[in-house]
Scaffold this motif. Sequence first.
Motif, short mmCIF file in Angstrom:
data_model
loop_
_atom_site.label_atom_id
_atom_site.label_comp_id
_atom_site.label_asym_id
_atom_site.label_seq_id
_atom_site.Cartn_x
_atom_site.Cartn_y
_atom_site.Cartn_z
N PHE A 11 36.24 38.60 34.91
CA PHE A 11 37.54 38.46 35.57
C PHE A 11 38.54 39.48 35.04
CE2 PHE A 11 41.82 36.61 35.05
CZ PHE A 11 42.23 36.62 36.38
N TYR A 12 38.66 39.56 33.71
CA TYR A 12 39.62 40.49 33.12
C TYR A 12 39.22 41.94 33.34
CZ TYR A 12 42.37 36.82 30.92
OH TYR A 12 43.20 35.74 30.71
N PHE A 13 37.91 42.22 33.31
CA PHE A 13 37.44 43.58 33.55
C PHE A 13 37.78 44.01 34.98
CE2 PHE A 13 34.08 46.41 35.18
CZ PHE A 13 34.23 47.48 34.31
N TYR A 14 37.48 43.16 35.94
CA TYR A 14 37.77 43.49 37.34
C TYR A 14 39.27 43.63 37.58
CZ TYR A 14 32.89 42.28 38.41
OH TYR A 14 31.52 42.24 38.45
N LEU A 15 40.05 42.77 36.94
CA LEU A 15 41.50 42.84 37.09
C LEU A 15 42.02 44.16 36.55
CD1 LEU A 15 43.63 40.94 38.25
CD2 LEU A 15 43.95 39.99 35.96
N GLU A 16 41.50 44.55 35.39
CA GLU A 16 41.91 45.82 34.77
C GLU A 16 41.55 47.01 35.65
OE1 GLU A 16 41.32 48.23 30.53
OE2 GLU A 16 40.01 46.57 31.05
N GLN A 17 40.41 46.92 36.33
CA GLN A 17 39.95 48.02 37.18
C GLN A 17 40.49 47.93 38.61
OE1 GLN A 17 38.41 50.53 35.78
NE2 GLN A 17 38.48 49.36 33.85
N ASP A 18 41.39 46.99 38.85
CA ASP A 18 42.01 46.79 40.16
C ASP A 18 40.98 46.44 41.23
OD1 ASP A 18 44.41 46.56 41.59
OD2 ASP A 18 44.18 48.56 42.46
N ARG A 19 39.91 45.78 40.82
CA ARG A 19 38.91 45.29 41.78
C ARG A 19 39.29 43.83 42.10
NH1 ARG A 19 33.21 47.01 39.08
NH2 ARG A 19 32.47 45.52 40.67
N LYS A 20 40.31 43.70 42.90
CA LYS A 20 40.94 42.39 43.10
C LYS A 20 40.04 41.38 43.78
CE LYS A 20 45.71 44.03 42.93
NZ LYS A 20 47.02 44.09 43.61
N ASP A 21 39.22 41.83 44.72
CA ASP A 21 38.32 40.89 45.40
C ASP A 21 37.32 40.29 44.41
OD1 ASP A 21 39.58 41.31 47.79
OD2 ASP A 21 38.10 42.74 48.56
N ASP A 22 36.78 41.16 43.54
CA ASP A 22 35.82 40.68 42.53
C ASP A 22 36.52 39.77 41.52
OD1 ASP A 22 33.61 42.08 43.58
OD2 ASP A 22 34.21 43.91 42.55
N ALA A 23 37.73 40.15 41.13
CA ALA A 23 38.49 39.33 40.17
C ALA A 23 38.79 37.96 40.77
CB ALA A 23 39.79 40.03 39.79
N LYS A 24 39.17 37.93 42.03
CA LYS A 24 39.48 36.68 42.70
C LYS A 24 38.25 35.77 42.76
CE LYS A 24 42.23 33.98 45.14
NZ LYS A 24 43.41 33.34 44.54
N GLN A 25 37.08 36.37 43.01
CA GLN A 25 35.84 35.59 43.05
C GLN A 25 35.56 34.95 41.69
OE1 GLN A 25 32.46 37.83 44.44
NE2 GLN A 25 31.01 36.20 43.98
N MET A 26 35.75 35.72 40.62
CA MET A 26 35.54 35.19 39.27
C MET A 26 36.56 34.09 38.97
SD MET A 26 32.91 36.77 37.97
CE MET A 26 32.24 36.67 39.64
N LEU A 27 37.81 34.30 39.40
CA LEU A 27 38.86 33.30 39.16
C LEU A 27 38.52 31.98 39.84
CD1 LEU A 27 41.63 32.51 38.05
CD2 LEU A 27 42.65 33.42 40.16
N GLN A 28 38.01 32.07 41.04
CA GLN A 28 37.65 30.84 41.76
C GLN A 28 36.56 30.07 41.03
OE1 GLN A 28 36.70 32.57 45.57
NE2 GLN A 28 38.80 32.37 46.34
N GLU A 29 35.60 30.79 40.44
CA GLU A 29 34.56 30.11 39.66
C GLU A 29 35.15 29.50 38.39
OE1 GLU A 29 30.28 31.06 37.45
OE2 GLU A 29 30.96 32.36 39.09
N ILE A 30 36.05 30.22 37.75
CA ILE A 30 36.70 29.70 36.54
C ILE A 30 37.48 28.44 36.86
CG2 ILE A 30 38.50 30.17 34.82
CD1 ILE A 30 37.64 33.18 35.09
N GLN A 31 38.23 28.46 37.94
CA GLN A 31 39.03 27.30 38.34
C GLN A 31 38.16 26.10 38.70
OE1 GLN A 31 41.25 29.26 41.44
NE2 GLN A 31 43.06 29.52 40.15
N ALA A 32 36.96 26.38 39.23
CA ALA A 32 36.07 25.31 39.66
C ALA A 32 35.25 24.73 38.51
CB ALA A 32 35.13 25.81 40.76
N THR A 33 34.90 25.57 37.54
CA THR A 33 33.95 25.12 36.51
C THR A 33 34.47 25.25 35.08
OG1 THR A 33 32.91 27.31 36.36
CG2 THR A 33 32.01 25.78 37.99
N GLY A 34 35.55 25.98 34.86
CA GLY A 34 36.02 26.22 33.51
C GLY A 34 36.91 25.10 32.99
N ASP A 35 37.25 25.18 31.71
CA ASP A 35 38.17 24.19 31.15
C ASP A 35 39.59 24.49 31.63
OD1 ASP A 35 39.78 25.65 28.79
OD2 ASP A 35 37.71 26.38 28.77
#
Length: 202
Positions: free
Chosen positions: A105-129
């Motif tokens: 998530f942070y890597f994609y955000l840093e590289q401005d790959r927003k679609d990929d970052a958003k996908q990772m964020l959705q997984e974090i929100q669904a499964t992370g603490d």
Amino acid sequence: MSTVIIVILIVVISEVAYLIIQNLVQNHVLNAYTKAIESRDLEAALEALDTKTARFFIPRFNLDYMRFNAYQFANDVENSSRVLDTLLTANTSKKQRADIVVRAFYFYLEQDRKDDAKQMLQEIQATGDAATAKRCTLAWETLGEGDSSKIDELAAEYEASKNRLDRVNLAMLIAAQYSNKGDLESAKAWTDKVGAMTKRQE
């Protein structure tokens, strides 16, 4: 002593010996790798991971994770992305998956790959603490969407936090929020705080 007991003892001794050797190898590889990273020697860091002994005794995921870190230290975006793709498609434990998704998530955000970052964020929100999800959501709103409405909230968290790493992350977000707001002087002041905190660590 019966043959069965002898066989069991041989197996146990062999397993113990293997674990001892594995531990020694892992420590040796880690020491060589850490020294290379501290010296900014990417080639030496990768060489430490690419020996036959390291590949035999250290799990593939761990080696690739260390490779990813090495490429990150070297600001090698292409190879970081390549290894990250491998990590994201690897067979992992829940804990490993949770960790690498946040890194991605942070890597994609840093590289401005927003679609990929958003996908990772959705997984974090669904499964992370909850704490990790909140932290990543704040990062997304600030760096991905340009939000500048949470400066006071983040500053309060910064003042209350006793954890150095949390304070660094919060200061970075505050600097970014000020930048989004167009207040470049305040953004620089908070960026300078980040620099001072990370310098003390070195």
